[in-house]
Enzyme design. Structure first.
Site, short mmCIF file in Angstrom:
data_model
loop_
_atom_site.label_atom_id
_atom_site.label_comp_id
_atom_site.label_asym_id
_atom_site.label_seq_id
_atom_site.Cartn_x
_atom_site.Cartn_y
_atom_site.Cartn_z
N PRO A 197 97.62 -11.68 21.16
CG PRO A 197 96.00 -12.16 19.55
CD PRO A 197 96.31 -11.21 20.67
CE1 TYR A 198 104.49 -7.43 18.11
CE2 TYR A 198 104.33 -6.86 20.43
CZ TYR A 198 105.01 -6.82 19.24
OH TYR A 198 106.22 -6.16 19.17
#
Length: 211
Positions: free
Chosen positions: A126-127
């Site tokens: 997700p980062y």
């Protein structure tokens, strides 16, 4: 140069503010909590509340009378994926929109090494998603004079003062990332460019000036 640092109270942000002040630049530290003001004002920086949950129109009001904006904010590793998307992606995009609304051209974004290459997203996906799409928005959807800096794995070691550009593996001290950001701000040749950076042998300003 007068620089607005978004995410000033983060690990890179604190180092960036201190280094900018040391070289004689003016700094406005964008903070999310008024309790953080004294830390920066004691160093000689101005402070401005800057809440990434606000809309771009409100954020733009904080970005007056500055020459450049640096986005170094991040949700941190202790929050959930929702905050990663709200801060690292939407917060970055709203800050780009706010910068344009405020009539400022120069915008420097702290991204991550290999954010452009999905095949290398082996962890904290997700980062990387957030960084990937924030980078794309900055390049494709704004008219800002941007630079995207993509550091390798971040450490809290003492800075080495030397880097290698566009190597796709490696680590780098946050202290050196701050120095790279300052060099970028003061080197117009970096406008409309993006690059990965990790610890190396070439002095930082020399490496950045050769981009």
């Amino acid at each position: 140069m007068k620089v607005f640092v978004i995410g000033a109270h983060g690990q890179i942000g604190k180092l960036l503010v201190a280094q900018l002040l040391a070289r004689g630049d003016e700094v406005v530290a964008g903070i999310r909590d008024s309790k953080q003001s004294a830390f920066f004002e004691d160093q000689g920086a101005k402070t401005q509340l800057y809440d990434l949950n606000e809309q771009p129109e409100e954020l733009a009001k904080s970005l007056t009378n500055v020459d450049a904006v640096v986005f170094s904010a991040g949700s941190g590793g202790k929050t959930g994926d929702d905050q990663t998307l709200l801060i690292d992606l939407d917060g970055a995009v709203k800050s780009m929109e706010a910068t344009e609304k405020a009539g400022i051209k120069r915008f420097v974004l702290v991204s991550a090494m290999n954010a452009e290459d999905r095949t290398r997203w082996t962890a904290i996906k997700p980062y990387y998603v957030a960084k990937h799409y924030a980078d794309l928005y900055l390049k494709d959807e704004t008219s800002l004079d941007y630079t995207i800096v993509k550091p390798g794995a971040l450490t809290n070691d003492a800075g080495k003062g030397g880097v290698v550009i566009d190597q796709q593996t490696g680590k780098i001290a946050r202290e050196d990332v701050a120095e790279v950001l300052i060099s970028v701000l003061h080197n117009p040749n970096t406008i409309k460019k993006e690059f990965a950076v990790s610890t190396g042998e070439t002095p930082i300003n020399e490496a950045v000036s050769q981009l």
